[in-house]
Every structure is written in C-alpha cells, then in structure tokens.
Design a protein around this motif. Structure first.
Motif, mmCIF file in Angstrom:
data_model
loop_
_atom_site.group_PDB
_atom_site.id
_atom_site.type_symbol
_atom_site.label_atom_id
_atom_site.label_comp_id
_atom_site.label_asym_id
_atom_site.label_seq_id
_atom_site.Cartn_x
_atom_site.Cartn_y
_atom_site.Cartn_z
ATOM 1 N N TYR A 1 1.777 62.122 -21.041
ATOM 2 C CA TYR A 1 2.927 62.954 -20.679
ATOM 3 C C TYR A 1 2.220 64.126 -19.911
ATOM 4 O O TYR A 1 3.033 64.852 -19.417
ATOM 5 C CB TYR A 1 3.251 63.316 -22.307
ATOM 6 C CG TYR A 1 3.492 62.862 -22.783
ATOM 7 C CD1 TYR A 1 3.191 62.203 -24.551
ATOM 8 C CD2 TYR A 1 5.171 62.681 -22.379
ATOM 9 C CE1 TYR A 1 4.103 61.468 -24.869
ATOM 10 C CE2 TYR A 1 5.499 61.820 -23.523
ATOM 11 C CZ TYR A 1 5.231 61.275 -24.508
ATOM 12 O OH TYR A 1 5.676 60.302 -25.113
ATOM 13 N N PHE B 1 17.457 46.753 -25.916
ATOM 14 C CA PHE B 1 17.438 46.491 -24.055
ATOM 15 C C PHE B 1 16.551 44.869 -23.557
ATOM 16 O O PHE B 1 16.565 44.550 -24.809
ATOM 17 C CB PHE B 1 15.982 47.400 -23.307
ATOM 18 C CG PHE B 1 15.913 48.650 -23.961
ATOM 19 C CD1 PHE B 1 15.271 48.881 -25.415
ATOM 20 C CD2 PHE B 1 16.431 49.864 -23.639
ATOM 21 C CE1 PHE B 1 15.329 50.216 -25.578
ATOM 22 C CE2 PHE B 1 15.957 51.170 -22.669
ATOM 23 C CZ PHE B 1 15.369 51.414 -24.786
ATOM 24 N N ARG C 1 13.763 49.683 -29.391
ATOM 25 C CA ARG C 1 12.736 50.980 -30.062
ATOM 26 C C ARG C 1 13.338 51.856 -31.266
ATOM 27 O O ARG C 1 14.429 51.239 -31.063
ATOM 28 C CB ARG C 1 12.270 51.335 -29.287
ATOM 29 C CG ARG C 1 12.999 52.409 -27.983
ATOM 30 C CD ARG C 1 12.838 53.192 -27.496
ATOM 31 N NE ARG C 1 12.491 54.649 -28.334
ATOM 32 C CZ ARG C 1 12.398 55.431 -27.364
ATOM 33 N NH1 ARG C 1 12.194 55.711 -25.605
ATOM 34 N NH2 ARG C 1 11.767 56.494 -27.891
ATOM 35 N N SER D 1 16.958 58.491 -17.394
ATOM 36 C CA SER D 1 16.875 58.815 -18.876
ATOM 37 C C SER D 1 15.866 57.932 -19.620
ATOM 38 O O SER D 1 14.702 57.742 -18.966
ATOM 39 C CB SER D 1 17.904 57.932 -19.930
ATOM 40 O OG SER D 1 17.971 56.602 -20.768
ATOM 41 N N PHE E 1 3.959 54.954 -19.469
ATOM 42 C CA PHE E 1 3.315 54.302 -20.494
ATOM 43 C C PHE E 1 2.954 53.094 -19.873
ATOM 44 O O PHE E 1 2.842 52.549 -18.347
ATOM 45 C CB PHE E 1 4.891 53.592 -20.750
ATOM 46 C CG PHE E 1 5.463 54.676 -21.630
ATOM 47 C CD1 PHE E 1 6.342 55.025 -20.918
ATOM 48 C CD2 PHE E 1 6.335 54.486 -22.606
ATOM 49 C CE1 PHE E 1 7.312 56.433 -21.175
ATOM 50 C CE2 PHE E 1 6.681 55.435 -23.852
ATOM 51 C CZ PHE E 1 7.433 56.438 -22.557
ATOM 52 N N TYR F 1 15.780 42.966 -20.453
ATOM 53 C CA TYR F 1 15.201 43.403 -19.473
ATOM 54 C C TYR F 1 14.130 41.196 -18.462
ATOM 55 O O TYR F 1 14.602 40.760 -19.111
ATOM 56 C CB TYR F 1 14.054 43.292 -19.482
ATOM 57 C CG TYR F 1 13.556 45.041 -19.583
ATOM 58 C CD1 TYR F 1 13.805 45.916 -20.480
ATOM 59 C CD2 TYR F 1 12.931 46.068 -19.040
ATOM 60 C CE1 TYR F 1 13.038 47.123 -20.999
ATOM 61 C CE2 TYR F 1 13.052 46.974 -18.622
ATOM 62 C CZ TYR F 1 12.935 47.965 -19.500
ATOM 63 O OH TYR F 1 12.957 48.696 -19.562
ATOM 64 N N PHE G 1 9.524 49.409 -14.520
ATOM 65 C CA PHE G 1 7.814 49.701 -14.707
ATOM 66 C C PHE G 1 8.025 48.967 -12.976
ATOM 67 O O PHE G 1 8.876 48.851 -12.533
ATOM 68 C CB PHE G 1 8.613 48.002 -14.821
ATOM 69 C CG PHE G 1 8.610 48.178 -16.639
ATOM 70 C CD1 PHE G 1 9.509 48.803 -17.114
ATOM 71 C CD2 PHE G 1 6.982 47.673 -17.234
ATOM 72 C CE1 PHE G 1 8.964 48.754 -18.557
ATOM 73 C CE2 PHE G 1 7.009 48.110 -19.122
ATOM 74 C CZ PHE G 1 8.060 48.243 -19.226
ATOM 75 N N TYR H 1 15.037 56.761 -21.748
ATOM 76 C CA TYR H 1 15.094 55.271 -22.348
ATOM 77 C C TYR H 1 14.998 54.013 -21.130
ATOM 78 O O TYR H 1 15.237 52.993 -21.995
ATOM 79 C CB TYR H 1 15.860 55.375 -23.760
ATOM 80 C CG TYR H 1 16.543 56.131 -24.130
ATOM 81 C CD1 TYR H 1 17.212 57.192 -24.519
ATOM 82 C CD2 TYR H 1 14.998 56.013 -26.062
ATOM 83 C CE1 TYR H 1 17.339 58.565 -25.001
ATOM 84 C CE2 TYR H 1 15.622 57.360 -26.648
ATOM 85 C CZ TYR H 1 16.572 58.033 -26.630
ATOM 86 O OH TYR H 1 16.290 58.626 -27.444
ATOM 87 N N LYS H 2 15.398 54.413 -20.696
ATOM 88 C CA LYS H 2 15.213 53.810 -19.093
ATOM 89 C C LYS H 2 13.814 53.740 -18.367
ATOM 90 O O LYS H 2 14.086 54.536 -17.265
ATOM 91 C CB LYS H 2 16.342 54.105 -18.289
ATOM 92 C CG LYS H 2 16.888 52.705 -17.277
ATOM 93 C CD LYS H 2 18.354 53.473 -16.593
ATOM 94 C CE LYS H 2 18.365 52.785 -15.919
ATOM 95 N NZ LYS H 2 19.874 53.036 -15.314
ATOM 96 N N LEU H 3 13.435 52.062 -18.993
ATOM 97 C CA LEU H 3 11.824 51.917 -18.346
ATOM 98 C C LEU H 3 11.942 51.934 -16.719
ATOM 99 O O LEU H 3 12.291 50.708 -16.442
ATOM 100 C CB LEU H 3 11.029 51.711 -19.076
ATOM 101 C CG LEU H 3 10.397 52.959 -20.140
ATOM 102 C CD1 LEU H 3 9.258 52.504 -21.103
ATOM 103 C CD2 LEU H 3 9.691 53.854 -19.900
ATOM 104 N N LEU I 1 15.451 46.677 -15.982
ATOM 105 C CA LEU I 1 16.379 46.652 -17.547
ATOM 106 C C LEU I 1 17.406 46.444 -16.506
ATOM 107 O O LEU I 1 18.112 46.605 -15.396
ATOM 108 C CB LEU I 1 16.618 48.252 -17.335
ATOM 109 C CG LEU I 1 17.214 48.505 -18.165
ATOM 110 C CD1 LEU I 1 16.881 47.944 -19.735
ATOM 111 C CD2 LEU I 1 17.184 50.280 -18.303
ATOM 112 N N LEU J 1 9.537 43.579 -13.490
ATOM 113 C CA LEU J 1 10.486 44.225 -14.952
ATOM 114 C C LEU J 1 11.624 45.066 -14.296
ATOM 115 O O LEU J 1 11.336 45.834 -14.136
ATOM 116 C CB LEU J 1 9.656 44.147 -15.732
ATOM 117 C CG LEU J 1 9.539 44.006 -17.696
ATOM 118 C CD1 LEU J 1 9.955 43.114 -17.521
ATOM 119 C CD2 LEU J 1 8.586 44.647 -18.119
#
Lengths: 110, 113
Positions: free
Chosen positions: A51, B33, B95, A94, A34, B35, A100, A96-98, B45, B43
């Motif tokens: 992807y 979420f 989201r 998962s 992303f 952060y 960064f 949903y767990k990004l 989580l 950043l």
C-alpha cells in the motif's frame, strides 16, 4: 489512463539463481499494488498487496517491494516449482476494478 | 470451500452461435467479476457486480456481450452472436468487501471457429 507495465516479458533462471521482476505503474493516487501468480491452465492466485512506498512483504522465496513508481518481486534461490506467470495489478477507477499488467513468465530450470 | 467454480472448462463453437459461460462465486463474497485473458491484451475486466447488481460494464466490448447475476450464487456471461475474435480464456472471480484478495476460477477456454 492508468497503466501497468511488467518486465521482462519472460525470464529463464537456473535453480538457485536469484533475480527480480519489475512492475511499473502510472496511476494517480495509488491505492494498493497487487501481485498474483498464475499457473498454466489456472486462474491467478493472490500473493501480496502493498500500500505504501517502502513497504515490503515476503512469502517463502518471494519478496515484494514498492516505490512511488514501481514494484519489484524478488525471487531468492528459486526452485522449479516457482515457475509460473507473475502478474501485478493496481486499482483503477474504483478500489474493486483492477488493471493488470501482461505478466512475466518465469521458468526455473533444475 | 470449493472456490470459484466455472463451467464449461472448454467451449468450441462456430461463428454466429450463442455461447453461455457460467460461474458460481465463493459463498459470502459480495463482489463478482468477469475477466477475459488473451496473449495480446492480457487480463481485462469486462464487468463486475456488487450484491448481484452490475456496477461497471465499461469493459464489455460490444452489445453482443451480456452478463447477469440472478442470485448471489450464480452468474452468466453470454455472447450472441459469437465471433472468432472472442476466442480467449474467460475468468470469473469473486471477493468479499472486507478483503482485498480476489479469488479466480479456473477459467473457460473459448474457441470460436
């Protein structure tokens, strides 16, 4: 442990001077990469999702590409309004767990 | 839609005080979420919820941090007692399950003196 590394940390360009930002990642079984843009004092804003290796996406002066180990954000003929911090992220444990990267601060001078 | 709404925008407090950060996600989003962003660590989580249920809180740094989501339109992140090293920008994001886009609020700038 999944890692995302962005380079350079900061980049200063003249208006119209094209360049690229790099995002390298180490993750087992990539489930998407992303790109987000963050303006000062604001939260990150979604730009692209990639992807698979070879995939490319474009938005105005930005084009994101993906290989098996890294992604590039190409900026063509940038304008001062493109100045921002650009963040890349990959899903961790998962979808949903990004995780960064620390971002690249881009400054485009007029 | 107004987007993800966070309050307050800025919070200055003294060490040892309780701090509560608030978030209203986008209506219809299944995931929320929290952060934290600092210059040193970027950043990170802290915790995320699905349908108001905490799914993963492994990023919560210590027991001083707690988060709740009593309903689909409200979440809080509480720090008690606060310490100077908690100073950071805290973002809430949401989201939908069917869309990979994560929408962030404008953040709360927390300063603990």
């Amino acid at each position: 442990e999944d890692q995302v590394t962005q380079s350079p940390e900061a980049l200063r360009l003249q208006e119209g001077e094209s360049s690229s930002l790099n995002c390298s990642y180490t993750v087992s079984g990539l489930r998407g990469l992303f790109w987000y843009r963050q303006d000062p004092g604001k939260g990150p804003e979604f730009l692209f999702t990639l992807y698979s290796a070879g995939e490319e996406k474009e938005k105005e002066r930005l084009k994101a590409t993906l290989t098996k180990k890294e992604s590039f954000l190409h900026i063509t003929a940038p304008k001062p309004e493109d100045s921002a911090t650009y963040l890349c992220a990959v899903p961790g444990g998962s979808n949903y767990k990004l995780t960064f990267g620390k971002g690249t601060l881009l400054t485009v001078n007029p | 839609d107004a987007g993800v709404i966070q309050s307050p925008r800025h919070e200055v407090t003294e060490m040892g005080q309780e701090v509560t950060l608030r978030c209203k996600p986008i209506s219809g989003h299944d995931y929320l979420f929290w952060y934290r962003q600092t210059m040193m660590r970027g950043l990170e989580l802290l915790i995320y919820f699905n349908n108001n249920v905490p799914i993963d809180d492994s990023g919560m740094p210590e027991d001083r941090f707690s988060a709740k989501m009593p309903n689909a339109s409200f979440s809080t992140l509480k720090i008690q007692p606060s310490e100077p090293r908690d100073s950071a920008v805290y973002f809430c994001a949401s989201r939908a399950a069917t869309n990979e886009k994560l929408f962030f609020g404008s953040g709360t700038q927390l300063s603990v003196l």
